[in-house]
Design a protein around this motif. Structure first.
Motif, short mmCIF file in Angstrom:
data_model
loop_
_atom_site.label_atom_id
_atom_site.label_comp_id
_atom_site.label_asym_id
_atom_site.label_seq_id
_atom_site.Cartn_x
_atom_site.Cartn_y
_atom_site.Cartn_z
N THR A 291 3.36 31.19 -16.92
CA THR A 291 2.42 31.97 -16.12
C THR A 291 2.81 33.45 -16.06
OG1 THR A 291 2.31 29.99 -14.78
CG2 THR A 291 1.12 31.91 -13.97
N ASP A 385 -4.99 28.63 -20.37
CA ASP A 385 -3.79 27.90 -19.98
C ASP A 385 -3.95 26.44 -20.35
OD1 ASP A 385 -1.32 27.40 -18.96
OD2 ASP A 385 -1.95 27.34 -16.87
N GLU A 386 -2.85 25.80 -20.67
CA GLU A 386 -2.86 24.38 -21.01
C GLU A 386 -3.90 24.12 -22.09
OE1 GLU A 386 -0.45 23.07 -19.46
OE2 GLU A 386 -0.26 24.34 -17.71
N GLY A 542 0.15 21.51 -14.49
CA GLY A 542 0.47 22.77 -13.86
C GLY A 542 0.73 22.92 -12.38
MG MG Z 1 1.60 26.29 -16.24
#
Ligand code: MG
Ligand code: ADP
Length: 682
Positions: A291, A385-386, A542
């Motif tokens: 992050t 993200d991811e 997450g």
């Molecule tokens: Mg993460």
């Protein structure tokens, strides 16, 4: 004459009924049929002396039938017939069920070859319903038989006959996509030979040759496709970003970035300064601090006067990113907004407007960020993200909201390095191979259901010390006999609350809850208003609650290795010694191996390699998720050297003929394979 597009029902020997059955397997054309490869083989070539047989193996024996079949009636009106076969080394019982109509198939003195599975019956060895034929005939024994993936209504026999008919029908019309020169240089067999022997191998060596050729072809097409994607990318020019004093950002952080984080940031900034759009994958194990790498890039872009967006796969995750990043970045003069599916229409209108006018610098959200009405004044950076949850297409959709924005993809699925370069072949790769200091590995135990009381006592002890616990419920698949996930989670939580932990606060969360409810539960857990959170895998990606120190995963056999690793990554995020308990009653070898890996290592890359070995790359990457074609023959966990060979072959070919002008068939196949990107490739 037939071609590969011909419907199978017109193939000699197939017809309407079989065509209907084949359709259930997704086979409609001749091309589909011959490309429907066996998932394995049964080797019926090994003839062994009876004395050496051991129970459990499937083999052939050659011998003389010692007596005519004797039949008995058994319960249910069935019959059972028995005899015995002898060879030089010993004798073996043969048992046939319901062979009434073939009573005279076997006679005393016949010399036959039998194929079957050897079993122990009291102190004698036997075969039940073996296949057999007179010595020398070699129709059902003495060969390597294909085993096809099937579905209800399609038998191995039907599939094998259909494959035979299919191969015969296209004997002279198989086009070879591999240029002759490549084929010869790499010593690959011809296409006809390859197809014949992948279905009906003449020998183990022939099968190897066939497999090698088809795997090469597959990887070759794949590599050419990726090379073309890559080269397409380089023609775009964008204004290079300018220098920004990153020290201001670093100083605002509550911790020092690890060297690995710093390196990833540097690599990304170099891309953005270069004048071509960044296309970078940042890979790091759970908890490695991706992050902050994203935040650094966002800071850099906004200080360059442009906007940035961060897209997360779930509401909870988007929210958490917002809560974590907004205070930090707002302090640095960056205006942030959260946009998700549950943002009210009014707020959404206002955010959309401010994104368009440029009053908001940084938007964090879910796929709501890419819905039609959202527009940006000048979107310079897109972070997803991811990434394994998004397809190439969604990434492209977000990117289309800007004018060739820089793209940073964050993946929490560690992938063996060589593979990352290939599977995310249109991306450059940065790897965060270091965890922030002070992390202790999560101590992991595998136990059976009989240990539940002890596990509960352990949770109670940790909660008594001020920690929190996750309990992950069995994953529920479609068509499963189990109750749906909502029920599984709510009932288990209710039971725990009333019978096991009446004095503690138990909450639950599952995927079918409204996003608002879900967030409320997660927020309460993060604020330590609840002690135990019972959940489905919605917590997989997450979420960050550093005080959670134990995770119990029920029915651990239902999860893939990488998924277990992701789940476990939810604990051990703080200062406290953390634990993961995998509960499973499954005694299967694969499951045992999985649990052993989990208990013995916390290295995501090592786990990924194991996962790859256990499940194969197809499952591992879920091709539909990453939007790249899946591999059917090639096995990346063992064909890496073949891959390097195909890469150099592909490079050579493209260097000589970048547009594949001299190889129209190859070009067509590559574009078909990369359907998604075909338009862009021209
Ligand atoms: Mg993460
Ligand atoms: P992931 O790579 O799984 O997305 P996160 O970015 O969520 O990891 O970071 C995990 C945790 O580690 C967060 O609580 C974050 O604040 C913390 N963290 C990140 N980088 C560092 C660092 N360099 N030093 C200490 N803690 C860090």
């Amino acid at each position: 004459m037939a071609d590969l597009g011909t419907n199978v029902r017109y193939i000699k020997g197939i017809g309407e009924a079989r065509a209907a059955a084949l359709e259930k397997l997704g086979i409609t054309t001749l091309g589909d049929l011959i490309a429907y490869f066996p998932r394995g083989y049964e080797d019926r070539t090994q003839v062994r002396p009876i004395r050496e047989l051991t129970a459990g193996e499937s083999v052939c024996v050659r011998g003389m039938v010692a007596a005519d079949l004797t039949a008995y009636r058994i319960s249910g009106g069935r019959t059972i017939a028995k005899t015995r076969v002898v060879d030089d080394s010993g004798s073996l019982d043969l048992v046939f069920f319901n062979m009434e109509h073939r009573r005279d198939a076997l006679h005393q003195g016949d010399v036959c070859v039998f194929f079957g599975k050897v079993e122990d019956n009291l102190r004698r060895k036997q075969m039940i319903n073996p296949l057999f034929e007179p010595e020398g005939r070699q129709q059902v024994t003495g060969r390597i038989m294909p085993i096809y993936p099937l579905t209800a209504g399609v038998t191995q026999g039907l599939m094998a006959r259909a494959a035979r008919q299919g191969l015969d029908a296209c004997a002279d019309i198989l086009p070879d996509v591999l240029p002759d020169r490549v084929r010869q240089h790499h010593q690959l067999c011809r296409i006809e030979y390859a197809y014949e022997n992948i279905h009906f191998p003449e020998s183990a060596e022939a099968l190897d040759l066939a497999r090698r050729r088809l795997a090469f072809e597959e990887l070759f097409l794949f590599t050419i496709g990726l090379e073309r994607l890559r080269s397409r990318r380089e023609v775009v020019h964008v204004p290079p970003c300018g220098g920004v004093d990153m020290e201001l950002f670093y100083r605002a952080l509550p911790f020092t970035l690890t060297d690995a984080q710093r390196r990833c940031v540097e690599e990304a900034l170099a891309d953005m300064r270069s004048g071509t759009p960044m296309n970078r994958l940042c890979q790091g194990d759970v908890g490695s601090g991706k992050t902050m790498v994203a935040a650094a890039c966002v800071y850099f872009m906004v200080k360059n006067g442009r906007q940035a967006a961060l897209m997360a796969p779930t509401e909870i995750l988007a929210q958490q990113h917002y809560q974590g990043l907004a205070p930090l970045l707002e302090n640095l003069g960056i205006r942030c907004a959260l946009l998700t599916g549950s943002t009210t229409a009014k707020t959404k209108r206002s955010i959309t407007q401010q994104l368009e006018s440029g009053e908001i610098d940084f938007a964090i959200g879910t796929h709501a960020l890419i819905t039609g009405s959202v527009a940006y004044r000048d979107l310079g950076l897109v972070v997803t993200d991811e990434q394994h949850r998004f397809g190439v297409a969604q990434r492209a959709e977000l990117a289309a909201k800007g004018d060739h924005p820089h793209i940073l993809v964050m993946s929490a699925t560690p992938i063996p390095r060589t593979l990352a370069l290939i599977l995310y072949g249109d991306l450059d790769v940065s790897i965060i191979d270091q965890l922030p200091p002070g992390r202790q590995p999560v101590q992991t135990f595998a136990v059976t259901g009989g240990y539940h009381q002890r596990v509960y006592r352990f949770i109670r002890k940790l909660v008594g010390e001020g920690r929190q616990a996750y309990i992950v419920c069995p994953m529920v698949e479609e068509n499963d006999q189990l109750p749906d996930e909502r029920k599984a989670v709510t009932e288990y939580a209710k039971k725990l609350q009333s019978e096991v932990f009446p004095d503690l606060k138990v909450a639950f969360v599952h995927g079918k809850m409204k996003p608002k409810e879900k967030d409320a539960v997660m927020a309460a857990f993060a604020a330590h208003e609840t002690d135990i959170l019972v959940s489905t895998t919605v917590i997989e990606v997450g979420v960050d609650v550093p005080n959670a120190a134990v995770m119990v995963i029920e029915n651990a056999e239902r999860f893939g290795l990488s998924q277990l690793h992701q789940l476990r990554g939810r604990v051990g995020r703080g200062r406290h010694k953390s634990y993961c308990v995998l509960v499973s009653d499954n005694k299967g070898e694969e499951n045992k191996q999985r649990l052993k890996v989990m208990s013995s290592t916390s290295d995501g890359f090592a786990i990924a390699e194991e996962d790859l070995k256990l499940r194969g790359p197809g499952d591992f990457f879920g091709s539909r998720q990453h939007g790249l074609p899946s591999l059917r023959v090639a096995d990346l966990s063992c064909d890496l050297s073949l891959l390097h060979e195909t890469q150099s072959a592909a490079e050579q070919l493209l260097a000589a003929d970048p547009a594949l002008k001299n190889h129209p068939l190859l070009k067509a196949r590559v574009e078909l394979l990369f359907e998604l990107n075909a338009d862009a490739m021209n």
